[in-house]
Design an enzyme around this catalytic site. Structure first.
Site, PDB file in Angstrom:
ATOM      1  N   ARG A  66       8.188  -6.925   0.017  1.00 29.41           N
ATOM      2  CA  ARG A  66       7.727  -7.189   1.498  1.00 29.41           C
ATOM      3  C   ARG A  66       6.939  -8.504   1.403  1.00 29.41           C
ATOM      4  NH1 ARG A  66       3.774  -4.419   1.691  1.00 29.41           N
ATOM      5  NH2 ARG A  66       3.793  -2.947   0.171  1.00 29.41           N
TER       6      ARG A  66
ATOM      7  N   LYS B 250       8.379   1.441   6.511  1.00 25.98           N
ATOM      8  CA  LYS B 250       6.953   0.909   6.663  1.00 25.98           C
ATOM      9  C   LYS B 250       6.806   0.526   8.088  1.00 25.98           C
ATOM     10  CE  LYS B 250       6.414   1.195   2.348  1.00 25.98           C
ATOM     11  NZ  LYS B 250       5.499   2.280   1.839  1.00 25.98           N
TER      12      LYS B 250
END
Ligand code: OXD
Ligand code: MN
Length: 602
Positions: free
Chosen positions: A80, A217
């Site tokens: 990420r 997420k």
């Protein structure tokens, strides 16, 4: 329209706003065709064949790994990218000091330029998905459009997708608009944007799961945390597990740990021999995300909104996580691990010794001991390489994963990765004190985020990268929940990672962690002893069942030690962190800090 929908039939929905949005996104991205994903087995097969033909995925050895595929992301796209992740709200002050902010106007403009024509010559897939069992009162619907078959195949595993979701959505249902394009995978044109006020997510320039499986997420944490605040529930970065006690009764806990701290291993734990003999058994409900609501009985009920696991491969083996090893034997997508000559896979710290040769995560020939130009050992698998697998394949999966009302939560556990400071386990004095404990949680940085490994960072409730609004307001929301909860879960903190003066872990971890969970549940049921300390209750040495563990008394003492000197320093560091939230930090949190500081000074 004909160019945009060259399918035989029209879009399979009566939802006008959805059709209009998909059409607008197609006008922006200019794909050669738009395909609505129905979720069928035939469609899966067709997409796999197509992605194999283009090289997007590699079919693994079907005798040894039936239904399994392999994928590599770009070398600069393996985790990420928090510095490229934004919350886009009208007012900057609403995202707080822990989020990057961009105005919606600027964000749409900037990313719009990257999306413009980005799907030329490609297919745009429209994936209707449900986070949570379709039709559950907890569930939220999203629709992701993407130009990546890898994304479609992963979303198929991680969420519930297809026609059944569109049918449930009907003609007017609410949905999160999720737009993704790999574009040209240029890190300089990569943005992960969240528009909570528009229920929209835009992700461009990445192919890494955490950035592109937008149900995970982005929706289930960043957007959902915002929704949860409005609607009075909690969207948390927590595993959910059931602990079946010797009498057959199952109690559930939710636990928050920062990324790559062993949540998947804990959620799938196998009891060590001593406790197995007593009759303990573990049921896995989720390994990453919990959505929790107060039900009419005044208790906290939780679901795992996901349907699969997106787990870290390196370090997963039959000792650390036998259930995961059994889970990933079939129908699994492996990303950025080593590809072996026989088209099976390998990663560091797995069950097998390194193969003599293979192709590494960067697509280069690899052999054990290989060094780079700087003389550093070359890893076969990336440290954040992953497996994506249906949760239903896990031997310990709870049938409650599909339960529309989820499971009742008896205890909430926060955990950090600290070599010092935090003892093995302690219980907070109250919900309010527990919120303060969660708010000041800290951990060392791991491979799941881009950045310097090992650096200690405060990660409140493991939500630092995932809370979609001002964290001061988030703590206030947790305190608000307290007022409505009638059956309050107790709140604990654990630290499996304490080390001795030589840097060796003091606690064996993995399955042995159940011994700590046993104490936690016994505390919830008023069955085990605790000693009051300035930071909370810790176990009396006798209240922990350490049968068969051979843990020296001295080690246990070190594990439970609360060193006032280190803690006073810790309090100063907490104070600095808490101050960053300014006047949006609830007074109650300051009050807890002050009282704890006083107890430590006494
Ligand atoms: C994850 C993460 O992938 O937290 O779960 O990064
Ligand atoms: Mn996570």
């Amino acid at each position: 329209m004909a160019a945009i929908f060259p399918q035989k039939s029209a879009p399979p929905t009566k939802h006008l706003a959805l059709k209009r949005w998909v059409s607008d996104m197609a006008t922006l991205c200019k794909p050669s065709r738009v395909v609505w994903i129905d979720g069928s087995e035939e469609e899966k097969k067709r997409l796999e064949d197509e992605a194999v033909a283009t090289g997007e995925i590699i079919r693994l050895n079907q005798d040894k790994l039936p239904g399994c595929f392999y994928h590599r992301t770009a070398v600069n796209d393996v985790a990420r990218t928090e510095h490229l992740t934004y919350i886009c709200t009208k007012k900057k002050e609403d995202v707080g000091p822990t989020n990057n902010w961009m105005s919606p106007k600027e964000a749409y403009k900037k990313a719009g330029a990257y999306f413009r024509g980005a799907m030329k010559g490609r297919t745009m897939y429209v994936i209707p998905f449900s986070m949570g069992p379709v039709g559950s009162p907890f569930a939220k619907i999203g629709v992701e459009v993407t130009d990546s078959i890898y994304v479609v195949l992963n979303m198929r595993i991680m969420t519930r997708i297809g026609q059944k979701v569109l049918d449930f959505l009907g003609a007017e249902g609410e949905f999160t608009k999720c737009l993704h394009s790999k574009a040209d995978l240029d890190i300089n044109k990569r943005l992960i944007l969240h528009f909570p006020e528009d229920n929209t997510i835009w992700s461009v320039g990445s192919g890494y799961g955490g950035n592109v499986l937008l149900g995970k997420k982005c929706l289930s944490l960043r957007i959902a945390s915002h929704m949860a605040k409005q609607e009075g529930w909690l969207a948390e970065h927590m595993l959910i597990m059931g602990i079946e006690e010797p009498n057959g009764h199952v109690e559930y806990i939710a636990a928050a740990f920062p990324s790559a701290c062993g949540k998947t291993n804990l959620a799938m734990l196998i009891p060590p021999e001593g406790l197995k003999a007593k009759g303990y058994k573990i049921w896995t409900v989720g390994d990453d995300i919990a959505w929790m609501r107060i039900d009419t009985d005044g208790a906290l009920w939780a679901i795992n909104p996901e349907a699969g696991f997106f787990g870290v491969a390196p370090g997963t083996n039959s000792r650390t996580n036998p259930n995961a090893m059994a889970t990933i034997k079939k129908n699994t997508i492996f990303t950025n691990v080593l590809l072996k000559k026989d088209f099976t896979v390998w990663w560091e710290d797995s069950d097998e010794p390194p193969p003599e040769e293979g192709i590494d995560w960067q697509g280069r020939p690899w052999r054990p001991g290989l060094k780079d130009e700087k003389g550093q050992i070359v890893k076969a698998a990336h440290a954040n390489s992953r497996f994506t697998v249906p949760a239903s394949q896990c031997p310990s999966i709870s049938f409650r994963l599909e339960h529309h009302h989820g499971v009742p939560i008896s205890a909430i556990v926060f955990g950090g990765r600290r070599t010092h400071v935090a003892p093995l386990v302690y219980e907070s004095f109250s919900w309010q004190h527990g919120v303060y404990v969660g708010a000041t949680m800290a951990s060392e940085r791991t491979a799941a985020q881009v950045g310097k490994l090992g650096e200690v960072r405060r990660d409140p409730m493991a939500m630092l990268p995932f809370c979609g609004y001002h964290m001061g307001d988030y703590f206030a929301h947790w305190l608000e929940v307290d007022k409505r909860l009638e059956k309050k879960p107790k709140i604990f903190h654990v630290n499996w990672f304490r080390t001795d003066e030589h840097g060796k872990f003091l606690w064996p971890g993995y399955g042995e962690n159940l011994r700590i969970l046993e104490w936690i549940l016994d505390r919830c049921n008023g069955k085990s002893q605790g000693v009051k300390t300035p930071i909370g209750y810790i176990p009396t040495p006798e209240s922990l069942d350490l049968n068969g563990l051979h843990l020296p008394k001295e080690t246990l003492k070190k594990l439970l030690e609360i060193d006032r000197f280190t803690w006073i320093q810790e309090m100063e560091s907490q104070k600095e962190f808490l101050s960053s939230f300014g006047d949006r930090l609830p007074q109650e949190i300051w009050q807890e800090w002050e009282e704890q500081n006083k107890r430590l000074q006494e």
